[in-house]
Design a protein around this motif. Structure first.
Motif, PDB file in Angstrom:
ATOM      1  N   VAL A 162       0.887  -1.374   0.293  1.00 27.96           N
ATOM      2  CA  VAL A 162       0.180   0.334   0.078  1.00 27.96           C
ATOM      3  C   VAL A 162       0.712   0.649  -0.497  1.00 27.96           C
ATOM      4  O   VAL A 162       1.420   1.740   1.018  1.00 27.96           O
ATOM      5  N   VAL A 189       1.268  -6.403   4.734  1.00 27.22           N
ATOM      6  CA  VAL A 189       1.245  -5.443   3.702  1.00 27.22           C
ATOM      7  C   VAL A 189       1.625  -4.212   4.835  1.00 27.22           C
ATOM      8  O   VAL A 189       1.660  -2.726   4.880  1.00 27.22           O
ATOM      9  N   LEU A 203       3.753  -1.186   4.249  1.00 37.03           N
ATOM     10  CA  LEU A 203       3.262   0.304   4.363  1.00 37.03           C
ATOM     11  C   LEU A 203       4.111   1.565   5.910  1.00 37.03           C
ATOM     12  O   LEU A 203       3.761   2.416   5.450  1.00 37.03           O
ATOM     13  N   THR A 249      -5.492  10.017  -1.915  1.00 36.37           N
ATOM     14  CA  THR A 249      -6.293   9.703  -1.048  1.00 36.37           C
ATOM     15  C   THR A 249      -7.276   9.319  -2.511  1.00 36.37           C
ATOM     16  O   THR A 249      -7.891   8.142  -1.895  1.00 36.37           O
ATOM     17  N   PHE A 252      -6.853   6.389  -3.826  1.00 33.71           N
ATOM     18  CA  PHE A 252      -6.783   4.972  -2.909  1.00 33.71           C
ATOM     19  C   PHE A 252      -8.375   4.509  -2.967  1.00 33.71           C
ATOM     20  O   PHE A 252      -9.138   3.793  -3.250  1.00 33.71           O
ATOM     21  N   ILE A 285      -9.624   0.850  -4.320  1.00 34.82           N
ATOM     22  CA  ILE A 285     -10.877   0.137  -3.848  1.00 34.82           C
ATOM     23  C   ILE A 285     -12.009   0.557  -3.858  1.00 34.82           C
ATOM     24  O   ILE A 285     -12.287  -1.115  -3.726  1.00 34.82           O
ATOM     25  N   CYS A 297     -17.494   5.096   0.331  1.00 34.91           N
ATOM     26  CA  CYS A 297     -16.672   4.383   1.690  1.00 34.91           C
ATOM     27  C   CYS A 297     -18.130   3.516   1.723  1.00 34.91           C
ATOM     28  O   CYS A 297     -17.809   2.524   1.797  1.00 34.91           O
ATOM     29  N   VAL A 332     -17.506   0.637  -0.586  1.00 30.63           N
ATOM     30  CA  VAL A 332     -16.686  -0.340  -0.259  1.00 30.63           C
ATOM     31  C   VAL A 332     -16.998  -1.287   0.930  1.00 30.63           C
ATOM     32  O   VAL A 332     -17.387  -2.167   1.250  1.00 30.63           O
ATOM     33  N   GLN A 353     -17.326  -4.545   0.768  1.00 34.22           N
ATOM     34  CA  GLN A 353     -16.705  -5.070   1.449  1.00 34.22           C
ATOM     35  C   GLN A 353     -17.358  -6.306   2.488  1.00 34.22           C
ATOM     36  O   GLN A 353     -16.393  -7.478   2.645  1.00 34.22           O
ATOM     37  N   TYR A 397      -7.015  -3.440   2.747  1.00 31.62           N
ATOM     38  CA  TYR A 397      -8.311  -2.072   2.596  1.00 31.62           C
ATOM     39  C   TYR A 397      -8.956  -1.503   3.682  1.00 31.62           C
ATOM     40  O   TYR A 397      -8.883  -0.064   4.234  1.00 31.62           O
ATOM     41  N   VAL A 432      -6.403  -0.279   5.835  1.00 29.16           N
ATOM     42  CA  VAL A 432      -5.507   0.769   6.324  1.00 29.16           C
ATOM     43  C   VAL A 432      -6.328   1.906   4.899  1.00 29.16           C
ATOM     44  O   VAL A 432      -6.122   3.095   5.482  1.00 29.16           O
ATOM     45  N   ILE A 433      -6.288   1.512   4.180  1.00 29.69           N
ATOM     46  CA  ILE A 433      -6.372   2.122   2.977  1.00 29.69           C
ATOM     47  C   ILE A 433      -8.381   3.086   3.816  1.00 29.69           C
ATOM     48  O   ILE A 433      -9.126   4.453   3.535  1.00 29.69           O
ATOM     49  N   THR A 434      -9.118   2.628   3.756  1.00 26.15           N
ATOM     50  CA  THR A 434     -10.394   3.214   4.627  1.00 26.15           C
ATOM     51  C   THR A 434      -9.566   4.377   5.750  1.00 26.15           C
ATOM     52  O   THR A 434     -10.765   5.026   5.786  1.00 26.15           O
ATOM     53  N   ILE A 471      -7.574   5.412   6.202  1.00 26.29           N
ATOM     54  CA  ILE A 471      -7.056   6.683   5.355  1.00 26.29           C
ATOM     55  C   ILE A 471      -7.520   7.617   4.808  1.00 26.29           C
ATOM     56  O   ILE A 471      -8.003   8.993   4.975  1.00 26.29           O
TER      57      ILE A 471
END
Lengths: 288, 314
Positions: free
Chosen positions: A36, A92, A96, A222, A225, A229, A270, A273, A277, B111, B113-115, B117
């Motif tokens: 990431v 990860v 990171l 951002t 990202f 995702i 969000c 996702v 997810q 996911y 981590v990115i969420t 952020i």
């Protein structure tokens, strides 16, 4: 009313192209190495800053300056992969943290070479073009064209060449690809370099549109990202997601303050996702 | 007595008795150490998440900022008592942490981590934009309520009293977290870090364990945020900035992840360095970036890891 929305819509499409360049870079880096890459925004800023410096201090024209900047960032990235990330690929959290360290270093280097000023870069192609009755800066259309060219080149590389095939194979299953004779280390190095090239190209193309600043990468990072995702880490879906996100945000900013428009689009993304997810849709289907 | 326990007692004695002796020599030291203790609380909370369950959040400043504003706004707008304001600050963070954790913790590592952020940026943008509530970039200040324990009350304006208040919060958080870590739940946390699949095979609810760790660390971050507002009598939207999310990562990794004490060491090194070096070198962050990479590459257990190795050998 309709004319008012047309300009932000076109603008959104052009942003979508720049974002998809940056996001594609993030996406292949993640896909191949499970990194990431938080430092990606800094690479974007470095691309813009180097272009600016080559343009102003060394008198190169915009295109040569962009090429030089992109090449330098690409080489730096390939070296970073070899010496910093390689030992930790696949983990990860470790990568990171490495990339946070790297982001701090790159950010401060950008600050040292460029200073804290916010600078507007002159557009290499002045003038405006009329699109459906809306006057539109000519450079933005050119930038869109170049981004499309980058995307087509990427597509050709990934889907039509044998090296691209090994990159995609490594993305799917690293061990299996290594077992089938793919030089995984070299693929990783190439991919990271390519990711850097895409980020720097995005930065260089965006530089005349937004102002150049050493922290300019934060926003785009951002957004990329989010796009990555929402696109569930797949290359094509990431590009598609950026074409949803950028026009959405641009149109929303007609009705709201720009920051609120961004917050609304972040929250919408969000939710998408979260729903996908956490398997909410699957649960609802099962209960029916 | 184990050597590590002796070392911990020595550190606590230095913190409680030796450092206040220097308050006449250098008033700067006391104020730095107050901040170090608050940062250490923040870092220890983060350690529960990263060091024990291996979830890397890059958005903990969201909770720091919410805690700070929870305290500050309840003092400013409702004239709340110290402990009531603290309670409100922590309660706000708890609600936020539960709401976020319920969906974010379920996600796959990357996911997650990115969420985090994305969420911290949402928080930052909102805090910067709602100037009439948060004061935006300039922030808001407050007059500190005294701490009243029924029979006596202290004024927090005395730096020495302030220091002891932060030290006692540090001690309480440390004891509570050490209890949690050595409890059966803490052992499961370590199992989650080592092998999450096996935790599931053994019949533990993996999501539940990670969620508990997430909420604990967020609540501690909120507490640290409230104390930070107390320390500076001020809060601003910059507390939400992602830089404050990177800091606890730097401290825990530098000091030693999965040790709790590592956060104190990391925060102390960081702040002392910033205090003495930032005056003549503005780009000190470059060094911390490089340090982060070096520590990860050559000693992933951090400074405490090196010390522990030395002790067990000698």
């Amino acid at each position: 009313m309709f004319e008012n929305l047309l300009f932000p819509f076109f603008n959104g499409l052009i942003w979508a192209l720049v974002i998809s360049l940056v996001a594609l870079g993030l996406c292949i880096i993640f896909g191949v190495m499970r990194v990431v890459n938080v430092a990606h925004g800094e690479l974007y800023a470095t691309g813009a800053i180097l272009t600016f410096i080559f343009l102003q201090n060394y008198g190169l024209n915009f295109w040569l300056a962009m090429l030089a900047a992109v090449a330098i960032v690409g080489i730096i990235c390939a070296l970073l992969e070899k010496f910093i990330y390689r030992a930790y690929e696949g983990k990860v959290s470790a990568t990171l943290i490495l990339s946070i360290g790297l982001a701090l270093v790159l950010q401060q280097i950008n600050l040292i070479i460029f200073g804290g000023k916010v600078t507007i870069m002159p557009a290499p192609l002045p003038g405006a073009i009329s699109l459906l009755g809306v006057g539109f800066p000519a450079y933005r259309i050119l930038a869109a064209g170049i981004s499309v060219a980058y995307l087509i080149l990427m597509w050709y590389f990934l889907y039509k060449t044998s090296l691209g095939l090994s990159v995609r194979a490594t993305m799917q299953d690293r061990d299996m690809a290594a077992g089938l004779g793919v030089n995984v280390d070299r693929v990783s190095m190439l991919t990271f370099g390519l990711g850097g090239v895409l980020a720097a190209a995005g930065g260089a193309l965006a530089a005349p549109i937004v102002s150049v600043h050493y922290l300019m990468g934060a926003d785009i990072l951002t957004i990329s990202f989010i796009v990555v995702i929402v696109g569930e880490l797949s290359l094509k879906k990431a590009v598609m997601a950026s074409f949803v996100f950028a026009p959405l945000e641009n149109i929303l900013s007609v009705f709201f303050v720009p920051i609120i428009a961004r917050v609304i689009s972040f929250i919408l993304m969000c939710i998408i996702v979260a729903v996908r997810q956490t398997g909410l849709i699957a649960k609802i289907r099962r209960s029916e | 007595m184990k050597k590590t326990t002796a070392l911990k007692i020595v550190v606590m004695v230095i913190l409680a008795l030796i450092i206040p002796l220097f308050k006449d020599v250098s008033s700067g030291l006391l104020s730095i150490m107050s901040t170090v203790l608050i940062y250490a609380i923040y870092g220890m909370g983060y350690d529960i998440l990263y060091g024990y369950t291996n979830q890397t959040s890059y958005g903990h400043s969201l909770f720091l900022g919410l805690g700070a504003y929870g305290f500050l706004l309840s003092v400013r707008n409702m004239n709340a008592d110290f402990f009531i304001a603290l309670l409100i600050g922590v309660a706000v963070v708890t609600v936020a942490a539960i709401a976020i954790g319920l969906f974010a913790v379920r996600m796959e590592e990357s996911y997650f981590v990115i969420t985090t952020i994305i969420l911290v940026w949402i928080g930052y943008y909102l805090a910067m934009n709602m100037v009439n509530i948060t004061g935006g970039d300039d922030g808001l200040s407050m007059t500190l309520p005294p701490i009243s324990l029924g029979f006596i009350s202290f004024s927090l304006y005395d730096p020495l009293i302030g220091y002891y208040v932060f030290l006692s919060f540090f001690a309480v958080v440390l004891v509570v977290l050490e209890r949690i870590v050595s409890s059966p739940l803490g052992k499961v946390f370590i199992a989650v870090r080592t092998n999450p699949n096996r935790v599931e095979f053994l019949g533990y609810n993996l999501f539940y364990c990670k969620f508990i760790a997430f909420v604990i660390s967020a609540v501690i971050a909120g507490l640290a945020g409230s104390l930070l507002a107390v320390r500076f009598r001020y809060a601003s939207a910059t507390y939400f900035n992602i830089t404050y999310s990177a800091l606890p990562i730097i401290w825990t990794v530098l000091g030693g992840a999965g040790t709790l004490w590592g956060a104190l060491i990391g925060a102390a090194i960081y702040l002392l360095f910033v205090y003495f070096v930032s005056a003549w070198w503005a780009n000190y962050l470059i060094l911390f970036g490089a340090l982060l990479i070096t520590v990860m590459k050559f000693s992933p257990k951090g400074i405490l890891g090196i010390i522990k190795k030395k002790i067990s050998w000698g």
